[in-house]
Design an enzyme around this catalytic site. Structure first.
Site, PDB file in Angstrom:
ATOM      1  N   GLY A   7       0.862  -1.198   0.160  1.00 51.53           N
ATOM      2  CA  GLY A   7      -0.042  -0.143   0.039  1.00 51.53           C
ATOM      3  C   GLY A   7       0.838   1.141   0.077  1.00 51.53           C
ATOM      4  O   GLY A   7       1.961   1.282   0.692  1.00 51.53           O
TER       5      GLY A   7
ATOM      6  N   ARG B  11       1.122  -4.963  -5.747  1.00 55.41           N
ATOM      7  CA  ARG B  11       1.382  -6.272  -4.918  1.00 55.41           C
ATOM      8  C   ARG B  11       1.423  -7.427  -5.994  1.00 55.41           C
ATOM      9  O   ARG B  11       0.781  -7.328  -7.348  1.00 55.41           O
ATOM     10  CB  ARG B  11      -0.169  -6.690  -4.108  1.00 55.41           C
ATOM     11  CG  ARG B  11      -0.342  -5.597  -3.211  1.00 55.41           C
ATOM     12  CD  ARG B  11      -1.345  -5.842  -2.093  1.00 55.41           C
ATOM     13  NE  ARG B  11      -2.060  -4.561  -1.716  1.00 55.41           N
ATOM     14  CZ  ARG B  11      -1.854  -4.084  -0.470  1.00 55.41           C
ATOM     15  NH1 ARG B  11      -0.438  -4.327   0.444  1.00 55.41           N
ATOM     16  NH2 ARG B  11      -2.324  -3.079  -0.006  1.00 55.41           N
ATOM     17  N   CYS B  12       2.441  -8.259  -5.620  1.00 56.89           N
ATOM     18  CA  CYS B  12       2.973  -9.220  -7.003  1.00 56.89           C
ATOM     19  C   CYS B  12       2.863 -10.329  -6.472  1.00 56.89           C
ATOM     20  O   CYS B  12       3.796 -10.929  -5.704  1.00 56.89           O
ATOM     21  CB  CYS B  12       4.101  -8.704  -7.484  1.00 56.89           C
ATOM     22  SG  CYS B  12       5.006  -9.756  -8.700  1.00 56.89           S
TER      23      CYS B  12
ATOM     24  N   ASP C 189       5.714  -5.274   5.962  1.00 62.39           N
ATOM     25  CA  ASP C 189       6.282  -6.426   6.353  1.00 62.39           C
ATOM     26  C   ASP C 189       6.470  -7.496   5.124  1.00 62.39           C
ATOM     27  O   ASP C 189       7.464  -8.230   5.118  1.00 62.39           O
ATOM     28  CB  ASP C 189       5.047  -7.249   7.463  1.00 62.39           C
ATOM     29  CG  ASP C 189       5.680  -6.947   8.745  1.00 62.39           C
ATOM     30  OD1 ASP C 189       6.645  -6.055   8.893  1.00 62.39           O
ATOM     31  OD2 ASP C 189       5.189  -7.396   9.797  1.00 62.39           O
TER      32      ASP C 189
ATOM     33  N   THR D 113       4.287   2.231   5.477  1.00 68.39           N
ATOM     34  CA  THR D 113       3.066   2.148   5.729  1.00 68.39           C
ATOM     35  C   THR D 113       2.295   2.903   6.648  1.00 68.39           C
ATOM     36  O   THR D 113       2.770   3.323   7.687  1.00 68.39           O
ATOM     37  CB  THR D 113       2.711   0.461   6.318  1.00 68.39           C
ATOM     38  OG1 THR D 113       1.328   0.193   6.383  1.00 68.39           O
ATOM     39  CG2 THR D 113       3.506   0.073   7.435  1.00 68.39           C
TER      40      THR D 113
ATOM     41  N   ASP E  29      -0.206   1.893   8.512  1.00 70.62           N
ATOM     42  CA  ASP E  29      -0.641   1.211   9.504  1.00 70.62           C
ATOM     43  C   ASP E  29       0.053   1.177  10.773  1.00 70.62           C
ATOM     44  O   ASP E  29      -0.436   0.701  12.016  1.00 70.62           O
ATOM     45  CB  ASP E  29      -0.860  -0.111   9.291  1.00 70.62           C
ATOM     46  CG  ASP E  29      -1.738  -0.388   7.814  1.00 70.62           C
ATOM     47  OD1 ASP E  29      -2.470   0.363   7.780  1.00 70.62           O
ATOM     48  OD2 ASP E  29      -1.724  -1.553   7.226  1.00 70.62           O
TER      49      ASP E  29
ATOM     50  N   ASP F 100       2.084  -1.022  11.530  1.00 69.93           N
ATOM     51  CA  ASP F 100       2.259  -2.358  12.291  1.00 69.93           C
ATOM     52  C   ASP F 100       3.471  -2.801  11.955  1.00 69.93           C
ATOM     53  O   ASP F 100       3.419  -4.210  11.713  1.00 69.93           O
ATOM     54  CB  ASP F 100       1.101  -3.069  11.618  1.00 69.93           C
ATOM     55  CG  ASP F 100       1.223  -3.093  10.116  1.00 69.93           C
ATOM     56  OD1 ASP F 100       2.113  -2.284   9.417  1.00 69.93           O
ATOM     57  OD2 ASP F 100       0.266  -3.855   9.682  1.00 69.93           O
TER      58      ASP F 100
ATOM     59  N   ARG G  21      -5.340  -2.394   8.541  1.00 63.68           N
ATOM     60  CA  ARG G  21      -5.466  -3.705   8.357  1.00 63.68           C
ATOM     61  C   ARG G  21      -5.848  -4.553   9.842  1.00 63.68           C
ATOM     62  O   ARG G  21      -6.810  -4.142  10.216  1.00 63.68           O
ATOM     63  CB  ARG G  21      -4.219  -4.148   7.648  1.00 63.68           C
ATOM     64  CG  ARG G  21      -4.260  -5.573   7.005  1.00 63.68           C
ATOM     65  CD  ARG G  21      -2.795  -5.971   6.479  1.00 63.68           C
ATOM     66  NE  ARG G  21      -2.430  -5.016   5.455  1.00 63.68           N
ATOM     67  CZ  ARG G  21      -2.102  -5.380   4.232  1.00 63.68           C
ATOM     68  NH1 ARG G  21      -2.186  -6.456   3.670  1.00 63.68           N
ATOM     69  NH2 ARG G  21      -1.470  -4.489   3.419  1.00 63.68           N
TER      70      ARG G  21
ATOM     71  N   LYS H 218     -25.725  11.248  31.220  1.00 68.40           N
ATOM     72  CA  LYS H 218     -24.808  12.086  31.715  1.00 68.40           C
ATOM     73  C   LYS H 218     -25.002  13.395  31.020  1.00 68.40           C
ATOM     74  O   LYS H 218     -24.336  14.308  31.420  1.00 68.40           O
ATOM     75  CB  LYS H 218     -23.506  11.578  31.717  1.00 68.40           C
ATOM     76  CG  LYS H 218     -23.180  10.484  32.758  1.00 68.40           C
ATOM     77  CD  LYS H 218     -21.705  10.151  32.891  1.00 68.40           C
ATOM     78  CE  LYS H 218     -21.344   8.917  32.066  1.00 68.40           C
ATOM     79  NZ  LYS H 218     -19.913   8.692  32.397  1.00 68.40           N
TER      80      LYS H 218
HETATM   81  P1  ADP Z   1       3.173  -4.786   2.817  1.00 65.52           P
HETATM   82  O1  ADP Z   1       4.561  -4.540   2.234  1.00 65.52           O
HETATM   83  O2  ADP Z   1       2.618  -3.342   2.624  1.00 65.52           O
HETATM   84  O3  ADP Z   1       2.836  -5.727   4.007  1.00 65.52           O
HETATM   85  P2  ADP Z   1       1.928  -6.993   1.232  1.00 65.52           P
HETATM   86  O4  ADP Z   1       1.963  -7.762   2.235  1.00 65.52           O
HETATM   87  O5  ADP Z   1       0.899  -6.763   0.256  1.00 65.52           O
HETATM   88  O6  ADP Z   1       2.167  -5.348   1.781  1.00 65.52           O
HETATM   89  O7  ADP Z   1       3.487  -7.190   0.455  1.00 65.52           O
HETATM   90  C1  ADP Z   1       3.663  -6.338  -0.725  1.00 65.52           C
HETATM   91  C2  ADP Z   1       4.397  -7.271  -1.875  1.00 65.52           C
HETATM   92  O8  ADP Z   1       5.618  -8.063  -1.105  1.00 65.52           O
HETATM   93  C3  ADP Z   1       3.627  -8.593  -2.166  1.00 65.52           C
HETATM   94  O9  ADP Z   1       2.710  -8.369  -3.157  1.00 65.52           O
HETATM   95  C4  ADP Z   1       4.508  -9.367  -2.885  1.00 65.52           C
HETATM   96  O10 ADP Z   1       5.214  -9.160  -4.132  1.00 65.52           O
HETATM   97  C5  ADP Z   1       5.812  -9.246  -1.625  1.00 65.52           C
HETATM   98  N1  ADP Z   1       5.864 -10.428  -0.805  1.00 65.52           N
HETATM   99  C6  ADP Z   1       4.729 -10.482   0.047  1.00 65.52           C
HETATM  100  N2  ADP Z   1       5.281 -11.631   1.063  1.00 65.52           N
HETATM  101  C7  ADP Z   1       6.092 -12.086   0.250  1.00 65.52           C
HETATM  102  C8  ADP Z   1       6.929 -13.265   0.879  1.00 65.52           C
HETATM  103  N3  ADP Z   1       6.696 -14.244   1.596  1.00 65.52           N
HETATM  104  N4  ADP Z   1       7.956 -13.500  -0.183  1.00 65.52           N
HETATM  105  C9  ADP Z   1       8.324 -12.847  -1.173  1.00 65.52           C
HETATM  106  N5  ADP Z   1       7.802 -11.748  -1.569  1.00 65.52           N
HETATM  107  C10 ADP Z   1       6.739 -11.310  -0.731  1.00 65.52           C
HETATM  108  O1  F6P Z   2      -1.451  -1.289   4.311  1.00 71.56           O
HETATM  109  C1  F6P Z   2      -2.202  -0.178   4.275  1.00 71.56           C
HETATM  110  C2  F6P Z   2      -3.597  -0.473   3.976  1.00 71.56           C
HETATM  111  O2  F6P Z   2      -4.255   0.732   3.655  1.00 71.56           O
HETATM  112  C3  F6P Z   2      -4.393  -1.029   5.131  1.00 71.56           C
HETATM  113  O3  F6P Z   2      -4.665  -0.211   6.216  1.00 71.56           O
HETATM  114  C4  F6P Z   2      -5.532  -1.652   4.221  1.00 71.56           C
HETATM  115  O4  F6P Z   2      -5.939  -2.689   5.117  1.00 71.56           O
HETATM  116  C5  F6P Z   2      -5.057  -2.021   3.137  1.00 71.56           C
HETATM  117  O5  F6P Z   2      -3.780  -1.280   3.049  1.00 71.56           O
HETATM  118  C6  F6P Z   2      -5.807  -1.920   1.868  1.00 71.56           C
HETATM  119  O6  F6P Z   2      -4.965  -2.575   0.540  1.00 71.56           O
HETATM  120  P1  F6P Z   2      -5.540  -2.230  -0.670  1.00 71.56           P
HETATM  121  O7  F6P Z   2      -5.038  -1.159  -1.198  1.00 71.56           O
HETATM  122  O8  F6P Z   2      -5.031  -3.495  -1.268  1.00 71.56           O
HETATM  123  O9  F6P Z   2      -7.241  -2.315  -0.757  1.00 71.56           O
END
Ligand code: ADP
Ligand code: F6P
Length: 324
Positions: A15, A76-77, A107, A129, A131, A133, A175, A216
């Site tokens: 995101g 996201r890939c 993460d 991010t 978030d 988190d 999230r 209240k």
């Molecule tokens: P964020 O980085 O915000 O946590 P995502 O969890 O969607 O967002 O992860 C972003 C991208 O990172 C994924 O679309 C994917 O391409 C890559 N990714 C996520 N998890 C893995 C993994 N276990 N191994 C390799 N690439 C990953």
């Molecule tokens: O991680 C940032 C965030 O905006 C979260 O708060 C939310 O859950 C998620 O991304 C939404 O993702 P997408 O853009 O794939 O709908």
């Protein structure tokens, strides 16, 4: 500086978050200042696999520090979560002469960076991010802008909520984490804050709280509900039926992810970006940058991903007392 690092790449992943552009600018200019070339990789790991790669110079990052979103785009890939995808990513880096990559994301993006470093490409992560988190850091790029955007929107809902003597449920992003909800809940003086880390699904307690507050003399009742709990619209229907008080749900949604970054987001994104470029140019790999107790820190990605972070207990308890 390591004489092995001649060219680095930069990408944004997951995101988007306000302040990512300030980080890109810092990475590009800090690397160039050391004589290291920089290539921009578009649309995260997807753009890497599609070879959407181009040279960046100091002017490529002019006039972006104040802009929301990310000039590199993000995605996201799924393919990159596979061994074949990761091998291909590393081969493409080598083909383009990229010795190391700075990954700005959450993460999930760190796991991608970890995989790329196992394939022999140096990587450094930066927390990007809204978030908050990411466990290894007290700060993530975009959080400050997002909470200020949400806070201002919630103030507006509060005005109309008071005029109509309504209860309002306002759903904020995050999230599975409740940091945005907690910060806005405290800053907006909410009567109830529902966090995924804390919520016991006891709706009757909320209903009793609304009825007691009305007795209240409170004219409104603000409930900040975290996205990780969700279901704000159906919750509003049930609360209205049980209390007889008009109840409305507002889901703030993507507005929280956009907009010009705050000073804090620009500042920390700039220093973390510069620091990431420095340690990457020194030849470090599989590390993430963060801010702990106001100081720049870096950790091994494996170690960072194993860390835990808790909702601050005292802050959460205080929010209940202050809304008396
Ligand atoms: P964020 O980085 O915000 O946590 P995502 O969890 O969607 O967002 O992860 C972003 C991208 O990172 C994924 O679309 C994917 O391409 C890559 N990714 C996520 N998890 C893995 C993994 N276990 N191994 C390799 N690439 C990953
Ligand atoms: O991680 C940032 C965030 O905006 C979260 O708060 C939310 O859950 C998620 O991304 C939404 O993702 P997408 O853009 O794939 O709908």
């Amino acid at each position: 500086m390591s004489d092995k690092i001649k060219t680095i790449g930069v990408l944004t992943s997951g995101g988007d978050a306000p302040g990512m552009n300030a980080a890109i600018r810092a990475i590009v200019r800090k690397a160039l200042a050391q004589g290291v070339k920089v290539k921009g990789i578009k649309k995260g790991y997807q753009g890497l696999l599609n070879e959407e790669i181009s040279d960046m110079d100091a002017r490529s990052v002019s006039d972006i520090i104040q802009k929301g979103g990310t000039i590199l785009g993000t995605a996201r890939c799924k393919e990159f979560t596979t061994e074949e995808g990761q091998q291909m990513g590393a081969e493409i880096c080598r083909k383009h002469g990229i010795d190391g990559v700075v990954v700005i994301g959450g993460d999930g993006s760190y796991r991608g960076a970890q995989a790329l470093s196992k394939q022999g490409i140096n990587t450094i992560g930066i927390p990007g991010t809204i978030d908050l988190d990411i466990n290894c850091t007290d700060y993530t790029i975009g959080f400050d802008t997002a909470i200020n955007t949400a806070m201002q929107a919630i103030d507006k809902v509060r005005d109309t909520s008071s005029s109509h003597e309504r209860c309002s449920i306002i759903e904020v992003m995050g999230r599975n984490a409740g940091y945005i909800a907690l910060w806005c809940g405290i800053a907006n003086g909410a009567e109830d804050i529902l966090l995924p880390e804390k919520y016991d699904y006891n709706e009757q307690r909320i209903i009793n709280n609304i009825i007691n507050n009305r007795k209240k003399g409170k004219t409104h009742h603000l409930i900040i509900n975290a996205e990780g709990i969700g279901h704000s619209t159906s919750m509003a229907r049930r609360i209205e039926a049980a209390t007889g008080i008009e109840t409305r749900a507002t889901i703030l949604g993507y507005m929280q992810r956009g907009g010009s970054p705050t000073c804090k987001d620009r500042y920390y994104a700039s220093v973390m970006g510069a620091y990431a470029a420095d340690i990457l140019c020194q030849g470090k790999t599989n590390r993430v940058v963060g801010i702990k107790h106001g100081e720049l820190v870096d950790f091994d990605i494996d170690e960072a991903l194993a860390m835990q972070k808790q909702i601050p207990e005292y802050d959460y308890e205080v929010s209940r007392i202050l809304s008396m």
